[in-house]
Design a protein around this motif. Sequence first.
Motif, PDB file in Angstrom:
ATOM      1  N   THR A  28      36.080  42.397   7.148  1.00 21.26           N
ATOM      2  CA  THR A  28      37.009  43.437   7.843  1.00 21.26           C
ATOM      3  C   THR A  28      37.564  44.160   6.382  1.00 21.26           C
ATOM      4  N   ALA A  29      37.787  43.347   5.318  1.00 18.59           N
ATOM      5  CA  ALA A  29      38.569  43.864   4.272  1.00 18.59           C
ATOM      6  C   ALA A  29      37.560  44.340   3.137  1.00 18.59           C
ATOM      7  N   LEU A  30      36.493  43.547   3.196  1.00 18.96           N
ATOM      8  CA  LEU A  30      35.373  43.760   2.084  1.00 18.96           C
ATOM      9  C   LEU A  30      34.278  44.405   2.392  1.00 18.96           C
ATOM     10  N   GLY A  31      34.013  44.835   3.794  1.00 12.77           N
ATOM     11  CA  GLY A  31      32.793  45.510   4.112  1.00 12.77           C
ATOM     12  C   GLY A  31      31.625  44.589   4.505  1.00 12.77           C
ATOM     13  N   ASP A  32      30.481  45.233   4.852  1.00 16.72           N
ATOM     14  CA  ASP A  32      29.137  44.512   5.154  1.00 16.72           C
ATOM     15  C   ASP A  32      28.853  43.535   4.082  1.00 16.72           C
ATOM     16  N   LEU A  33      28.619  42.390   4.123  1.00 12.96           N
ATOM     17  CA  LEU A  33      28.013  41.350   3.023  1.00 12.96           C
ATOM     18  C   LEU A  33      26.750  41.007   3.446  1.00 12.96           C
ATOM     19  N   SER A  34      26.064  41.333   4.420  1.00  6.81           N
ATOM     20  CA  SER A  34      24.860  40.640   4.999  1.00  6.81           C
ATOM     21  C   SER A  34      23.701  40.786   3.924  1.00  6.81           C
ATOM     22  N   ARG A  35      23.801  41.820   2.804  1.00 10.09           N
ATOM     23  CA  ARG A  35      22.858  41.918   1.920  1.00 10.09           C
ATOM     24  C   ARG A  35      23.220  41.459   0.429  1.00 10.09           C
ATOM     25  N   LEU A  36      24.332  40.710   0.397  1.00  9.16           N
ATOM     26  CA  LEU A  36      25.033  40.101  -0.760  1.00  9.16           C
ATOM     27  C   LEU A  36      24.117  38.788  -1.147  1.00  9.16           C
ATOM     28  N   PRO A  37      23.484  38.617  -2.304  1.00  4.93           N
ATOM     29  CA  PRO A  37      22.659  37.426  -2.459  1.00  4.93           C
ATOM     30  C   PRO A  37      23.500  36.169  -2.022  1.00  4.93           C
ATOM     31  N   PHE A  38      22.676  35.234  -1.608  1.00  5.12           N
ATOM     32  CA  PHE A  38      23.288  33.949  -0.992  1.00  5.12           C
ATOM     33  C   PHE A  38      24.217  33.348  -2.083  1.00  5.12           C
TER      34      PHE A  38
END
Length: 896
Positions: free
Chosen positions: A30-40
């Motif tokens: 909600t505060a950081l934006g979409d994290l789906s493509r952040l490396p694991f």
Amino acid sequence: MSQGNSFNAKKTLTVGDKTYQIYSLPTAETALGDLSRLPFCLKVLLENLLRHEDGRTVTADDVRAIAARLQPNAPSREIAYRPARVLMQDFTGVPAVVDLAAMRDAMVSLGDDPDKINPLSPVDLVIDHSVMVDVAGNAEAFEVNVTREFQRNAERYEFLRWGAAAFDNFRVVPPGTGICHQVNLEYLAQVVWTKSQGDQTLAYPDTVVGTDSHTTMINGLAVLGWGVGGIEAEAAMLGQPISMMIPEVVGFELTGELPEGATATDLVLTVTQMLRAQGVVGKFVEFYGDGLDHLSLADRATISNMAPEYGATCGFFPIDQETIDYLRFTGRDEDRVQLVEAYAKAQGMWRDAASPVPMFADTLALDLGTVQPSLAGPKRPQDRVLLADVARQFRTQDFPSFSDRAYDPAFSVPVADASYSLRDGDVVIAAITSCTNTSNPSVMLAAGLVARKARALGLAVKPWVKTSLAPGSQVVSDYLERAGLQEDLDALGFNLVGYGCTTCIGNSGPLPDPIVKAIDAEDLVVGAVLSGNRNFEGRVSPHTKANYLASPPLVVAYAIAGNLGIDLLHEPLGQGSDGQDIFLKDIWPSSQEIKSVLQGALTPQLYRSRYSNVFTGDTAWQKIAASESQTYAWQSESTYVQNPPFFTGMSAKVEGESIEDIQGARLLALLGDSITTDHISPAGAIKAASPAGDYLVQNNVVPVDFNSFGSRRGNHEVMMRGTFGNIRLRNELVPDSAGGVTRHMPEGTEMSIFDAAMQYQAEGVPLIVIAGKEYGTGSSRDWAAKGVRLLGVQAVIAESYERIHRSNLVGMGILPLQFPAGVNRKTLDLDGSELFNLTGLSQGLEPGMKVTLEILRSSGETDCVDLLCRIDTLDEVEYYRNGGILQYVLRQLLAA
């Protein structure tokens, strides 16, 4: 523990009938934006910061900086990282516990409570580096070697028994259990860690730092971990965060699957070569692609293990179904297995075919189907050579002996009282050893199948080869026995010699005297083939100049062939019982054969049985007496454990506000490229004719009981005398000699580095060391910094540094400085007659500042060079100001 108020991310996760508190990444989006493509791997770091965010050591901006790595060219940032736990092996663990004991003494002398010195994070120490291959190739080898291990290391083991009783949160896994990384993989690691907080249970990613560089192996199980120096590990277990820069993450795409005949070892040697060429020092590597679906957990662990060899901080594999299957198969608690899966899916940390490809700083790719049988050597693990090219490569290598006489396969030296002669290229050590491969059932069973087929055809190991088998855990022996393959290995001389890191760490034990005399007579270039991860000069054995890393089945094959100059793909290994030539293809098992044997031999019950009493130890361990005092009763006559002088005369506060410049320094050593921690602080045998040998003899230790430098790391008197004592080290101040020698200036007298350092100390002369590229590569060996500091070295100037060693230098109060591009020891034309000043420090120390090197030449001329200060963070500034990280921590605890 903070409440994560800035992001309101603390949530509840219910798994079955259990409820856990977690710091939710989806909520933080909600505060950081979409994290789906952040490396694991960065998701693990992000959760760590989110959980510890308190506005002081971790700020909301630190958390945002991790998420910002999704943007191109995002700036790095220093963060305070807190691993869940610490892992140690005994070579590096003993000096760490020695330091903790010394810190308790310092607390007493400064008028405070010694019980303030206690691990705050869980610590496991696995005794795995002390067994030596004194005896090999027979049924009595294991019993003899273990008996001698306990005899040699009685003082150390008594000390560790004291530590286990004296310190809270500190467990010791007794000798004979296995290699720390394999015990970590098979038992200690949980993937998701839990901690009670009042009436709640907090769940978070299992993360670890270890005092062995191959701690990285656990990344194959999706546990973020890497090696640190012992001094950093001590600070971490005392509650201090690890200061680090947010790393770049390089993505390594794996596609396809391994072809018939290729092993996980061949794969990892290929990966190591590729990543070394790519340049990943100081970076994380994360593996992705459909190739992961064709790699077992053990294959992944084999790749992750060698991250130090390819230069990365770690090589990470995300959580997926293979992770879950492995946890269940190795006997982890079912509640834990279910928690790992639920947690990973809830946090966006689960990998499957639908997972988006992460955003990486850079990428490279490998089709697994292109991997070919390979070795690496003869001196470095990244120097891969195809099996088809090994013979040619060896024959054309530039070994010093070959400069005096051409390589001649017919040239031989008779061996006394033997029916054979010794030639260049003869394999005198063939060792199945090290965590790299002994964790992997497929290659271990392949070695057993090669032995079975060779035995059936009447092949035997050459009589000059010292063969050994040192599994990474007792489970390996169980499944080799269940498969009936241990009998075949025994028949070829690969009898069990112990459970631990043997040949790879230099604990290969002695070669027979007639063999040694034949080698020395004509300076023969003989070799070792080992299934390890390290083959640096002088590490495996002082008598082997050519050391090759290979898969376990190839180790068996080379033991049969007996010489590195034989082309194993086209020349026969030997003749069978019927007199016919036998080739490698005749004894090489198929993938289906290996799979079939594995399915029948390996069961979950093996893991459950072996690890049910992992901390108990055998009768010999239980008989060791241990005191229960708060402080350790140091024994002045001990040659293994002594109170180090790091805190002698220490005040409760740093005296003076400014740091002084270094004036009138002399050059102790002028060194080339790729100086390893083995060169600086050897772990292997102690020579009688050396400062360390002299010390031991003076203390009534006979040479047969010298043991190794690694086993005596609890005694600073031995270790400082061994510093820069590797027999292969070349100090360019004495270009015609090898080993720990230098010239004492201004008179230029040649002497040992230790003696020169002591003379300089008596004269009040500060010292520096100058080196080339990649200074401090290799094991995370804190004594490579501690010993240098005790010699009086105040600064090291190099063209570049290995990550862990640079940190260790700062941790011991040594100033690491870096030459600018185009300037090095050669362009400066140094000969040791110079005096050196390092100025600018007194104006205020800052990370990455310029420090001026003034070179006062004997001719009267002065040159100046601006150096880069490799104190990289503000925390490191404080460590240096305090004289080291341990002094800093001690003063922090005093002030608490």
